[in-house]
Design a protein around this motif. Sequence first.
Motif, PDB file in Angstrom:
ATOM      1  N   SER A 102      76.609  39.807 -12.348  1.00 11.28           N
ATOM      2  CA  SER A 102      77.295  40.852 -11.576  1.00 11.28           C
ATOM      3  C   SER A 102      76.313  41.704 -10.769  1.00 11.28           C
ATOM      4  O   SER A 102      76.648  42.793 -10.331  1.00 11.28           O
ATOM      5  CB  SER A 102      78.112  41.749 -12.520  1.00 11.28           C
ATOM      6  OG  SER A 102      77.278  42.317 -13.519  1.00 11.28           O
ATOM      7  N   SER A 103      75.093  41.189 -10.593  1.00  6.63           N
ATOM      8  CA  SER A 103      74.059  41.942  -9.882  1.00  6.63           C
ATOM      9  C   SER A 103      73.995  41.568  -8.408  1.00  6.63           C
ATOM     10  O   SER A 103      74.446  40.497  -7.995  1.00  6.63           O
ATOM     11  CB  SER A 103      72.692  41.701 -10.523  1.00  6.63           C
ATOM     12  OG  SER A 103      72.266  40.362 -10.285  1.00  6.63           O
ATOM     13  N   SER A 104      73.408  42.461  -7.613  1.00  6.75           N
ATOM     14  CA  SER A 104      73.220  42.179  -6.188  1.00  6.75           C
ATOM     15  C   SER A 104      72.192  41.065  -5.997  1.00  6.75           C
ATOM     16  O   SER A 104      72.276  40.283  -5.038  1.00  6.75           O
ATOM     17  CB  SER A 104      72.771  43.445  -5.449  1.00  6.75           C
ATOM     18  OG  SER A 104      71.558  43.951  -6.008  1.00  6.75           O
ATOM     19  N   ALA A 105      71.210  40.960  -6.925  1.00  4.93           N
ATOM     20  CA  ALA A 105      70.201  39.897  -6.842  1.00  4.93           C
ATOM     21  C   ALA A 105      70.857  38.522  -6.953  1.00  4.93           C
ATOM     22  O   ALA A 105      70.499  37.577  -6.249  1.00  4.93           O
ATOM     23  CB  ALA A 105      69.153  40.081  -7.935  1.00  4.93           C
ATOM     24  N   ARG A 106      71.849  38.418  -7.841  1.00  3.50           N
ATOM     25  CA  ARG A 106      72.552  37.141  -8.002  1.00  3.50           C
ATOM     26  C   ARG A 106      73.346  36.809  -6.750  1.00  3.50           C
ATOM     27  O   ARG A 106      73.364  35.661  -6.284  1.00  3.50           O
ATOM     28  CB  ARG A 106      73.447  37.219  -9.230  1.00  3.50           C
ATOM     29  CG  ARG A 106      74.380  36.019  -9.414  1.00  3.50           C
ATOM     30  CD  ARG A 106      75.797  36.368  -8.985  1.00  3.50           C
ATOM     31  NE  ARG A 106      76.749  35.336  -9.317  1.00  3.50           N
ATOM     32  CZ  ARG A 106      78.041  35.470  -9.122  1.00  3.50           C
ATOM     33  NH1 ARG A 106      78.529  36.593  -8.601  1.00  3.50           N
ATOM     34  NH2 ARG A 106      78.871  34.497  -9.420  1.00  3.50           N
ATOM     35  N   ASN A 107      73.997  37.796  -6.162  1.00  2.00           N
ATOM     36  CA  ASN A 107      74.761  37.554  -4.944  1.00  2.00           C
ATOM     37  C   ASN A 107      73.856  37.080  -3.806  1.00  2.00           C
ATOM     38  O   ASN A 107      74.205  36.181  -3.045  1.00  2.00           O
ATOM     39  CB  ASN A 107      75.501  38.827  -4.525  1.00  2.00           C
ATOM     40  CG  ASN A 107      76.555  39.224  -5.543  1.00  2.00           C
ATOM     41  OD1 ASN A 107      77.040  38.386  -6.301  1.00  2.00           O
ATOM     42  ND2 ASN A 107      76.906  40.495  -5.576  1.00  2.00           N
ATOM     43  N   GLU A 108      72.680  37.691  -3.725  1.00  2.00           N
ATOM     44  CA  GLU A 108      71.706  37.293  -2.706  1.00  2.00           C
ATOM     45  C   GLU A 108      71.201  35.873  -2.967  1.00  2.00           C
ATOM     46  O   GLU A 108      71.006  35.079  -2.046  1.00  2.00           O
ATOM     47  CB  GLU A 108      70.542  38.283  -2.690  1.00  2.00           C
ATOM     48  CG  GLU A 108      69.565  38.074  -1.550  1.00  2.00           C
ATOM     49  CD  GLU A 108      68.420  39.078  -1.564  1.00  2.00           C
ATOM     50  OE1 GLU A 108      67.376  38.787  -0.961  1.00  2.00           O
ATOM     51  OE2 GLU A 108      68.579  40.144  -2.185  1.00  2.00           O
ATOM     52  N   LEU A 109      71.007  35.558  -4.249  1.00  2.00           N
ATOM     53  CA  LEU A 109      70.554  34.215  -4.630  1.00  2.00           C
ATOM     54  C   LEU A 109      71.572  33.164  -4.204  1.00  2.00           C
ATOM     55  O   LEU A 109      71.212  32.142  -3.602  1.00  2.00           O
ATOM     56  CB  LEU A 109      70.335  34.159  -6.143  1.00  2.00           C
ATOM     57  CG  LEU A 109      70.120  32.778  -6.763  1.00  2.00           C
ATOM     58  CD1 LEU A 109      68.850  32.147  -6.232  1.00  2.00           C
ATOM     59  CD2 LEU A 109      70.076  32.864  -8.279  1.00  2.00           C
ATOM     60  N   LEU A 110      72.847  33.389  -4.497  1.00  2.00           N
ATOM     61  CA  LEU A 110      73.884  32.418  -4.155  1.00  2.00           C
ATOM     62  C   LEU A 110      73.979  32.227  -2.647  1.00  2.00           C
ATOM     63  O   LEU A 110      74.161  31.099  -2.158  1.00  2.00           O
ATOM     64  CB  LEU A 110      75.240  32.861  -4.713  1.00  2.00           C
ATOM     65  CG  LEU A 110      75.356  32.991  -6.235  1.00  2.00           C
ATOM     66  CD1 LEU A 110      76.807  33.213  -6.639  1.00  2.00           C
ATOM     67  CD2 LEU A 110      74.790  31.786  -6.952  1.00  2.00           C
ATOM     68  N   GLN A 111      73.862  33.328  -1.927  1.00  2.00           N
ATOM     69  CA  GLN A 111      73.894  33.267  -0.467  1.00  2.00           C
ATOM     70  C   GLN A 111      72.756  32.397   0.066  1.00  2.00           C
ATOM     71  O   GLN A 111      72.939  31.549   0.952  1.00  2.00           O
ATOM     72  CB  GLN A 111      73.770  34.694   0.095  1.00  2.00           C
ATOM     73  CG  GLN A 111      74.715  34.980   1.240  1.00  2.00           C
ATOM     74  CD  GLN A 111      74.688  36.447   1.625  1.00  2.00           C
ATOM     75  OE1 GLN A 111      73.671  37.141   1.469  1.00  2.00           O
ATOM     76  NE2 GLN A 111      75.793  36.936   2.132  1.00  2.00           N
ATOM     77  N   THR A 112      71.561  32.606  -0.520  1.00  2.00           N
ATOM     78  CA  THR A 112      70.382  31.840  -0.097  1.00  2.00           C
ATOM     79  C   THR A 112      70.542  30.361  -0.431  1.00  2.00           C
ATOM     80  O   THR A 112      70.198  29.489   0.371  1.00  2.00           O
ATOM     81  CB  THR A 112      69.117  32.398  -0.779  1.00  2.00           C
ATOM     82  OG1 THR A 112      69.003  33.788  -0.484  1.00  2.00           O
ATOM     83  CG2 THR A 112      67.879  31.669  -0.310  1.00  2.00           C
ATOM     84  N   LEU A 113      71.070  30.065  -1.612  1.00  2.00           N
ATOM     85  CA  LEU A 113      71.279  28.670  -2.013  1.00  2.00           C
ATOM     86  C   LEU A 113      72.222  27.962  -1.044  1.00  2.00           C
ATOM     87  O   LEU A 113      71.980  26.821  -0.640  1.00  2.00           O
ATOM     88  CB  LEU A 113      71.847  28.612  -3.438  1.00  2.00           C
ATOM     89  CG  LEU A 113      70.892  28.960  -4.573  1.00  2.00           C
ATOM     90  CD1 LEU A 113      71.637  29.031  -5.895  1.00  2.00           C
ATOM     91  CD2 LEU A 113      69.756  27.947  -4.674  1.00  2.00           C
TER      92      LEU A 113
END
Length: 382
Positions: A102-113
């Motif tokens: 539920s973190s912003s880091a995870r959201n950024e990671l998924l976007q990058t992937l």
Amino acid sequence: MAPLRVLELYSGIGGMHQALKESCTYAEVIAAVDVNTLANEVYKHNFPSTLLWAKTIEGITLKEFDRLSFDMILMSPPCQPFTRLQKLPKYLLLENVKGFESSSARNELLQTLETCGFKYQEFLLSPTCACGFCLQLGIPNSRLRYFLIAKLHQEPFSFQAPGQILTRFPDQDLEDLVKAKVADKVVEASSLSSEEKNLDPNIGPDCSSKKSLPKGAFLFKLETVEEMERKHSQDNDSSIQMLKYFLEDENEEMGLYFLPPKYLLRYAFLLDIVKPTCRRSTCFTKGYGHYVEGTGSVLQTAVDVQLESVFKHIEDLPEEEKLMKLSTLKLRYFTPREIANLHGFPLEFGFPDKVTIKQRYRLLGNSLNVHVVAKLISVLLG
């Protein structure tokens, strides 16, 4: 065929490396990276032939990264160092604490992937899991963690569940359900023999058997009724192994691990107490052995003493009598070796002699469960 070239980032004591070995993948860890000096000492002790860089990710140049020519990255960070790479890896496995999802880091990671063309699947898994594909685990230690596996491929995983975080390993039942777009439906556990389960041979065949809390169950500690029922249910789940299979033999050195009187008096009602025959233990953190509350379970070695009889009306007793009753339980910390066993590290995995008990607890508290990661590597490459 050349072995898969693996880069291990935030390598710690080498849990990912150990999991890779356990997965029986034809692979080679061509480099490991971690800035923790003590963790690096343990890593070198167990994997002396692996190139180990004691530096931060930011301290590695693009040329150094690309020169390694790796196929896979294994890591436990809250960031995405591979976004800087000119040559992307074919495979990626990431581990983090629960909450990362539920973190912003995870959201950024998924976007990058997605931008880089990866197909990915997220999981929230614990070593206690003992259903379907992962029936071989059933480890009596709660250690819920976030995992992500990703591959640089046009085809998605056959079990992929878009937008969902899976709470179990994929198996054929799950794949069929996902294809039918009902992946959130409860899947019945597969029927396996006791050899396939790799569990205690005395365990019965019904891996979903749960018993309710006995009538008149006695709330003797500062716990909610729901928490008591959860623990009782897990202790009666025969698909989970007993703690006794992960314990060291009692010896003279065990005296180092018994709780001192001041801890017994101060924290008695906050301890999570388990016996060798229990099928559960709480997550061990890096503060275990140094702090008491919320850092992990303690072991009751006086197995014939009933907790209820010790705690009943104990708050009304004078301090001396209270200590006498609590001492009959013979409570001790789990040893570092026992925690390593629960985390899936093999017996040959060790620590340099100069690493203290407190440091071992801290390193293990920051580590991961080898068995869970090994299975995910098999799923990723399968």
